[in-house]
Write a protein that holds these residues in place. Sequence first.
Motif, short mmCIF file in Angstrom:
data_model
loop_
_atom_site.label_atom_id
_atom_site.label_comp_id
_atom_site.label_asym_id
_atom_site.label_seq_id
_atom_site.Cartn_x
_atom_site.Cartn_y
_atom_site.Cartn_z
N UNK A 120 0.83 -1.21 0.00
CA UNK A 120 0.00 0.00 0.00
C UNK A 120 0.87 1.26 0.00
N UNK A 121 1.93 1.22 0.81
CA UNK A 121 2.84 2.37 0.86
C UNK A 121 3.48 2.60 -0.50
N UNK A 122 3.83 1.52 -1.16
CA UNK A 122 4.43 1.63 -2.49
C UNK A 122 3.43 2.23 -3.48
N UNK A 123 2.16 1.79 -3.38
CA UNK A 123 1.13 2.32 -4.29
C UNK A 123 0.93 3.82 -4.06
N UNK A 124 0.83 4.21 -2.76
CA UNK A 124 0.62 5.63 -2.44
C UNK A 124 1.81 6.47 -2.88
N UNK A 125 3.01 5.95 -2.64
CA UNK A 125 4.23 6.65 -3.06
C UNK A 125 4.28 6.77 -4.58
N UNK A 126 3.85 5.74 -5.24
CA UNK A 126 3.86 5.74 -6.71
C UNK A 126 2.92 6.81 -7.26
N UNK A 127 1.80 7.04 -6.53
CA UNK A 127 0.84 8.06 -6.98
C UNK A 127 1.38 9.47 -6.71
N UNK A 128 1.95 9.68 -5.51
CA UNK A 128 2.38 11.01 -5.07
C UNK A 128 3.67 11.46 -5.75
#
Length: 729
Positions: free
Chosen positions: A319-327
């Motif tokens: 999830x952290x990777x997904x959020x970081x990927x978006x931001x």
Amino acid sequence: MKVLITGGYGFIGSHVAERFYKEDDEVFIIDNMETGDKHNISFKHKNYHLSVEDPNCEEIFKAIQFDVVVHLAAQVSVAKSFENPITDTESNIVGLVNMLTLSQKYKVKKFILASSAAVYGKNDQLPLLEENQCVPISPYGISKRVGELYCQKWSEMYGFESVCFRFSNVYGPRQNSNGEGGVVSIFINHMLEGKALQIYGDGEQTRDFIYVGDIADAIYRASHSSISGVYNLSTNKKTTINEVVSILKKMHDEVNIHFSPAREGDIDHSVLSNRKVMDDLDWSPIYDIELGLEKTYQWAVVDQAQKEVAVSVADQTEKAKEWTHIIQPFKAYLENLVVFLIIAWLVLSHRLSVFNATDISAFYIMIMGALYGSKQSILSVGLSIGLLIVEKLSEGREFVSLLYDTSFFFQVSLFLFIGLVVGYTVQRKTNRLQEQQQKIDELKQRYHFLGGIHTEVREIKDELQLRLLNTEDSFGKIYSIVKELDELEPEKVFSNAVQVVQQIMDAEDVSIYVFNKNQTFLRLVANTNFLETSHKNSMKVEDTGYIQNLLGTGGIFVNKELLPNTPIMAAPVYHNDQISAVIMIDRLNFQNVSLYHENLFKVTTELAGSALDKALSYIDAIEADRFIANTDVLKQDVFQKILESKREAREKYGMPYVVLEGENPDTDTDLGAYSTKLSALLRETDYIGQLDNHQVGVLLSNIHQNDVQFVLSRFYEKGIQMRLKEGEI
């Protein structure tokens, strides 16, 4: 001790491997990883990702001389054996035969096979004994029974020692939920997951549950014992499914049970007698069902907790990777905007005292350009110009008037200049850093690649070294064996040469014949199996086709047509560029009659021939010093060395010899004539020498006692009196 465990990453295999490792043995594993898990083993070992039926397994056996092979790799699901009996056969029969053949070929001391209670089928004679009739009802049971028969036949044909353990229902830590033996694992997993326990029938069916630790202990004990044959491995106790559930309830309060109709083909009761293995192996199971289930349950609780933590961490990380990927793509823009809003608030609220608006905007453009490059610097320029316009308008200026204001255009130009210069400079630096980073990444990839190759080469090198040191037909072993040929006495070389060739070629019968001076006859001088086989003491060249072939070609003769009364292979031995002797091998294993072994024989005989040529050349060089002056009589010390070689050959191979004793002539002149007279009556392989009592002796090679009287009579006819001194057969 070197132990190979097939299927070593599996449920039972990992426990067996752990048992051997704790005893300080070297553990090697072959596993195709279809059901195995590398996490089951954490200690140091060597592994090979192969199926047991793979022909490449032979390379492993060649490289490493295993002491024990524990064959656990198998297809273990009864249901799958019905669905795909071909796969079941390939794994359980073809794979076994491959391991069995390689173990016999490469001299494994003990072979242990994991069999199963499934070989008995539906047999009501409980407890089941090893002697009971085996009528398996599944392809799995059939394949296990066939495996036992293969082990039995290998024992009859080759004297190969093997043990077949028929496991009852094994349970314990690391077990998956496959197969009937996994019922304990299935129940515990369902309990921990809050699922109902599915019981087929009334639950009163019985099984003989044995803890995996007891299995591992029995296998380890068997590897150090002299037992062989088929043994049940069990507790010899009946345990109902309901009793298992009752014990598990004590450990886990909330247990739901669901009863279903009995499955067709299920055996109601099963218990194996373990009396035979207890008597022969001095083994008995340590874990009762309560203790075994408790240890299994405790392990399962810890394992499930670890899996849940791992899954939770993995989910959070994902999830952290997904959020970081978006931001990430908008991070620079957001930071730029936040900084600009702070500066705009300072400018428009007139909170700047030390710096004016132009200075702070220029500083802002420089910072954004230095941090993020040209894109953010241009954006900063645009925002700063907008802020400058808003500031001017807030002071009461008209927008049109700004178009004629030189100070305004100077400020705009300053912003653009700073933005472009700083942005370009930083972007150029960033690009260069990216290029350097790309080169570094490429070098890292190359380093990892070369590191992998280096590791692989080292492993291959280490494996080759193991081959050179351990493999029977390796040149390393040839070298170590051929050291025995480092002698200068021809008779000693003859005796050692047949031993060297026998060890390297694994032949039962090795002989050496020497030619007479004109190459018309051959005389037998050494043989490894003289007492058990009949050999010609001499052969006439013109009557022996393969010898004529060998003399004509000067190379190795191979009996490819399997001609009778002809050795399997024969090779020439050269001295002074002339064939002086022939090395022959016979009674060779059929599998060793190949081009590879032909080349091996060539190398071996060349090494032996070289040693003999060196010895003969040495004898030629010191010949005058070996004999009493002006005679054919060997000096006492020389004659004693030859006699010692003959005694050793008789002790090792049964090669006969006889020593005759005569009277010394009165003078040296008479001794010379006497020895010349004796030489005319002897063969090329016989010797005249001085005995330890200073009398003249004659050493007759390869002669039986029943021929001694004939030789003595020949001497008597020529006026030579001799008597038997030594040479009982």
